[in-house]
Design an enzyme around this catalytic site. Sequence first.
Site, PDB file in Angstrom:
ATOM      1  CG  ASP A 217      11.284   0.562  -2.808  1.00 34.97           C
ATOM      2  OD1 ASP A 217      10.994  -0.329  -3.755  1.00 34.97           O
ATOM      3  OD2 ASP A 217      10.037   1.660  -2.044  1.00 34.97           O
ATOM      4  CE  LYS A 218       9.692   2.420  -9.667  1.00 33.84           C
ATOM      5  NZ  LYS A 218       9.069   4.108  -9.513  1.00 33.84           N
TER       6      LYS A 218
ATOM      7  CD  GLU B  57      -5.663   5.327 -17.606  1.00 24.75           C
ATOM      8  OE1 GLU B  57      -6.212   5.115 -16.556  1.00 24.75           O
ATOM      9  OE2 GLU B  57      -5.777   5.899 -18.434  1.00 24.75           O
TER      10      GLU B  57
ATOM     11  NE  ARG C 117       5.899   7.273 -15.601  1.00 23.46           N
ATOM     12  CZ  ARG C 117       5.920   6.044 -14.827  1.00 23.46           C
ATOM     13  NH1 ARG C 117       7.304   5.646 -14.590  1.00 23.46           N
ATOM     14  NH2 ARG C 117       4.704   5.466 -15.338  1.00 23.46           N
TER      15      ARG C 117
ATOM     16  CB  THR D  78      11.745  -0.882  -7.650  1.00 24.69           C
ATOM     17  OG1 THR D  78       9.907  -0.531  -7.824  1.00 24.69           O
ATOM     18  CG2 THR D  78      12.439  -1.286  -9.531  1.00 24.69           C
TER      19      THR D  78
ATOM     20  CE  LYS E 139      11.650  -4.319  -3.343  1.00 22.74           C
ATOM     21  NZ  LYS E 139      11.118  -3.226  -3.102  1.00 22.74           N
TER      22      LYS E 139
ATOM     23  CG  ASP F  33       8.709   4.370   0.692  1.00 22.17           C
ATOM     24  OD1 ASP F  33       8.841   3.168   0.191  1.00 22.17           O
ATOM     25  OD2 ASP F  33       7.369   4.816   0.232  1.00 22.17           O
TER      26      ASP F  33
ATOM     27  CG  ASP G  15      10.792  -1.479   1.008  1.00 20.59           C
ATOM     28  OD1 ASP G  15      10.874  -1.691  -0.329  1.00 20.59           O
ATOM     29  OD2 ASP G  15      10.415   0.518   0.545  1.00 20.59           O
TER      30      ASP G  15
END
Length: 1244
Positions: free
Chosen positions: A450-451, A548, A645, A725, A864, A884, A888
């Site tokens: 997972d990311k 944000e 980013r 993800t 997944k 986590d 998942d």
Amino acid sequence: MSARQRADSQGSLEEPDDEVMPYSDDETDDEVQSEEDLDRSEDQLPEPEARPAPAVEAGWSIRANDREYCKRPEFQKKVFLCIKKSRYSGNAIKTYKYNVLTFLPLNLYEQFKRAANMYFLCLLILQIIPQISTLPWYTTLVPLVLVLGITAIKDLVDDLARHRMDNEINNRKCDVLLNGRFEETRWMHLQVGDVVRLKKNDFIPADILLLSSSNPNSLCYVETAELDGETNLKFKMGLKVTDEQLQKEEQMAQFNAMIMCEEPNNRLDKFVGTMIWNSQSYGLDLDNMLLRGCKVRNTEVCHAMVIFAGNDTKIMRNGGKTRFKRTTIDKLMNYMVYTIFVLLILICAGLAIGHTYWYESIGSKAWYLKDGQDYSSSYRGFLSFWGYIIILNTMVPISLYVSVEVIRLGQSKFINWDLQMYYAEKDTPAKARTTTLNEQLGQIEYIFSDKTGTLTQNIMAFKKCTISGQTYGDSTSVASEHGKLVDFSWNKYADKNFDFNDISLINCIRSKKDDQVLEFFKLLSLCHTVMVEQKEGDLVYQAASPDEGALVTAARNFGFVFLSRTQDTITIKEMDQEVTYTMLALLDFNSDRKRMSIILKFPNGSIRLYCKGADTVIYQRLSPNSMHKETTQEALDIFANETLRTLCLCYKDLSQEEYDEWAKKNQEASISMGDREQALDAVYEMIEKDLLLIGATAIEDKLQDGVPETIAKLAKADIKIWVLTGDKKETAENIGYSCELLTGDMNIHYGEDVNVQLMNRQTQRRNDPQGRSKKLKESFFPEPGKNALIITGGWLNEILYEKKKKRRRFRLKKLRKRYRNSTNPPDTNQPIDDWEKEKRQEDFVDMACECSSVICCRVTPKQKANVVSLVKRYKKAVTLSIGDGANDVNMIKTADIGVGISGQEGMQAVMSSDYAFAQFRFLQRLLLVHGRWSYIRMCKFLRYFFYKNFSFTLVHFWFSFFNGFSSQTAYEDWFITLYNVCYTSLPVLLVGLLDQDVNDKLSLKFPKLYLPGQLGSLFNYKNFFISLFHGIFTSLIIFFIPYGAFLQTMGQDGEAPSDYQSFAVVAASSLIITVNLQISLNTSYWTFVNFFAVVGSIALYFGVMFDIHSAGIHVIFPTTFTFTGAASNALRQPYLWLTIILTVGICLLPVICIQFLFQTIWPSVGDKVQRNRKKYELEDEEEERKKKKPSFVRGGRSRRSAYAFSHSRGYADLIASGRSIRQRPRVRPELRDSIREVPQAENI
């Protein structure tokens, strides 16, 4: 087209939308196109653009505050025969396997499903039969009871832990409305239709419909860490009617609404229902639902109604099936046990035939062999067969399974005790939650990760910016003021956790010399959808995304503090001056626009539009007069190569007339009844043009410590890492570069490229007459290893044809029918039958495995798990999943090994995992050290164990040629009983627990040492037969050398020690010394314990042997101990000691020579590392002394980074409506010195 429409349209031939997360999971009737509809549309294939399916009657109905409603006969379902129960699940969950009554029978049933246990039970039954019993029954009963008992205790301990966890959850308490008042009740007693009251920080007990809350307009904030591992807050909102009419206890007691909704399913992003109350119908969607596993935050009290309980909740539906996991070695060992069974039967059959012929020709004619039994020779052969089955049973020793369990338990403890996998910050040690999979950790070929929360910390940090062509935040040039850490102590509102490396920027702001710099941070403090709440003098921010929050925090630290907002105003503090701006319009972000804007009226009456967004869309809308475009572009490229980013910031001044004209069009679009979103987008386009560029921000999505290094090290071990993800494509790609899964020299292939390749392969197979019989072996890419695959969930469904919906199945059926009945060639886009579908899936897996990196984004929990299943199915590979969150869990359960990231608030993944630790970087130690050691130890243990038992057992085989195949044992009974339990168990057990070819540092330094595990080269059928032939050789030597020494021999004292008992003593002594010295040759890592075990085992053998051969014990048990004086009589002859030495020497000398030759001429990687161990250890010490922080090396390829925006819409609608904002107080109380930022919120 709306997101829902786009998701539905993926059944068509249009390209799927990359921003939409598709669902192919549980299907509800309202989404299924009927077979009749497909029959009518047969001539219209391929399908036209999808349209929403007609509504059908909902299948799930609940009445508020009415428990009896759900017990009606129409809601009963048959369970067994005439036994029925309600279709509505209770809220108690059950993950345990046994209870008091079922433990013993169920556990014994499961244990006897293991072939070896059943074999020994049958053997025990045979030993009770006097005619065929050649060994006492206790030789099998004692070890069998020991094995069953140890395994049962282990299973009981595991299940008690599950019981404790279930009880802890089921006995949590919440307030439930019963008999007109709220009463405290346990979770397990909740039922659908109940109205519950939850307080701040309470866990949500079931999937519930939000009715009202203490916040304005029944707004409720929830944390979904248990679901997806994210700490961002999401907001939910009750219906206006329930908010207004259900605030008091008496009102709720009279609440009797009927809820009609979809049946329970696993879709975390969807809920459709209707509430019927007072003859009025109200639509319900996911924004009104609070899901089990979430936690109430920033909301003092909320009231809700239970819709789905217990196993019907979405979090439980997403758990997937609990699969019984077994290691590759376990499976191989079972096959080897079956092989031994076959060998055993063949050997025993051969010996039985031999006894039949021997008795026919010799035995029946020898008067001294008469036993008084009138049995025929064939019947005697039959009895001899079963006798040899009992004698040779030690070829499959029951102690093998006990020893394997002990070794696995010890290896699990070593993982738990490893201080280098202990995370001190959160006091979280590594935890092996299972004891049966350790050696599988040494064979991993694919990792699925997972990311969010696994690779990243889900924390955004404002790192750099460029303003008017000038870049700030260069942390590399420490000598200049550009590289010095900024001191924000002058700003009482500053966030103490915020760091920025560039004093020149703060000097520029405080001097107020550059208007563009001030405008830059003013934009960040004004152009956002962050919501602020005052709590005890502190400001609490909730943002639609961590990005944000990071931007508003940065503006705050640089002196532009966002203080408050109302429906039409925003108040900020610009340095020391508080200013309120009138908000005229808020143009919110969406996945198509990739930008957001705000139109403000300044205190002086001027109107300005501020805009921030992705550079790809901003640059298209810049005015020709905009300055610094080239320098900003260069800075953006640098930021992108540093995997930051980016967002571009710009503005535009508007006249009052220009704004008024646009506002009219905006009003018309906002009330449009048809395609309102497109109308609004078109109006937004009118004003978002001719913008003036200010600069750009660069935000770092913080990776967990050591992620790039871990991925690089695992890649060197030939372990492929796939990221799966739910994030959007740009974010996932950006993280791919950050953690070095993607590099600048890679060719990246997207969904559309993959689809074209797969269609070409499908067409090629169809055009080949032998296409169905031959396998195409050409590679998909000309340069293997230089390719990466990035694919979205929508493309994954399209490519794999994985939508298992009824309409898809019907459509496949119609396509196949049309293809067979038509002369036209079939549509190349679609498979015509299941075979083609499977081939398409196999092609996709082959293509993905040719790539160095694979990233699947916008994928659902079910997808997944499907990706993991495909790799397991078509590559026969050992897989590991790590995550986590609850999203998942399915993937973790599907993989061969599941790893949960612990230490976060979300523990669903950990509870379903096999191993758990706090940081991704610990994965390299788990695999390259513990996994590799466990695999090597287990392989060495098994090879040796089979060898020593073949050496021991096959002596009976050779002896049978000299005793008329009469099932006579070559050793005494007690030696046979104690051989595996006492004399040879400890040395091999210690090798299985402690042995290591190289230490942990060298294991990490040379990842190539991991390759033998992936290839399975240390334990396979080849190694098994080597152990078999080695055992045959040893047994030959152990029998025939003493036999030759005893033949026609006379002792020094004139006595002949060549009797059967003396021979048994010499053969047994030779065997014990040989096998214990053999394990010494196989030991790579010597400790005092190993030395003591080897010497102690030999000493124990001689001590016990002299005791059980003594006259004293014979007097007490004359029938049990019959070898009186045999040991002392035989071993006082010197030439018998020479016989033992000769036997041991001949057994070990070939092994020593072969090991020497292999390590000298054909050394393995491990041998080479071991040979130069001292040199490498010195190098490591030298490196540690010289270690310096490496400077950043920019990539060679300019790449666009992901823009820093949330995955979904922000709070614009909420803000504009004013529904979530209390009336602004006239006098704002003074704030405290520190403003606290809490986890941000995201709309789901």
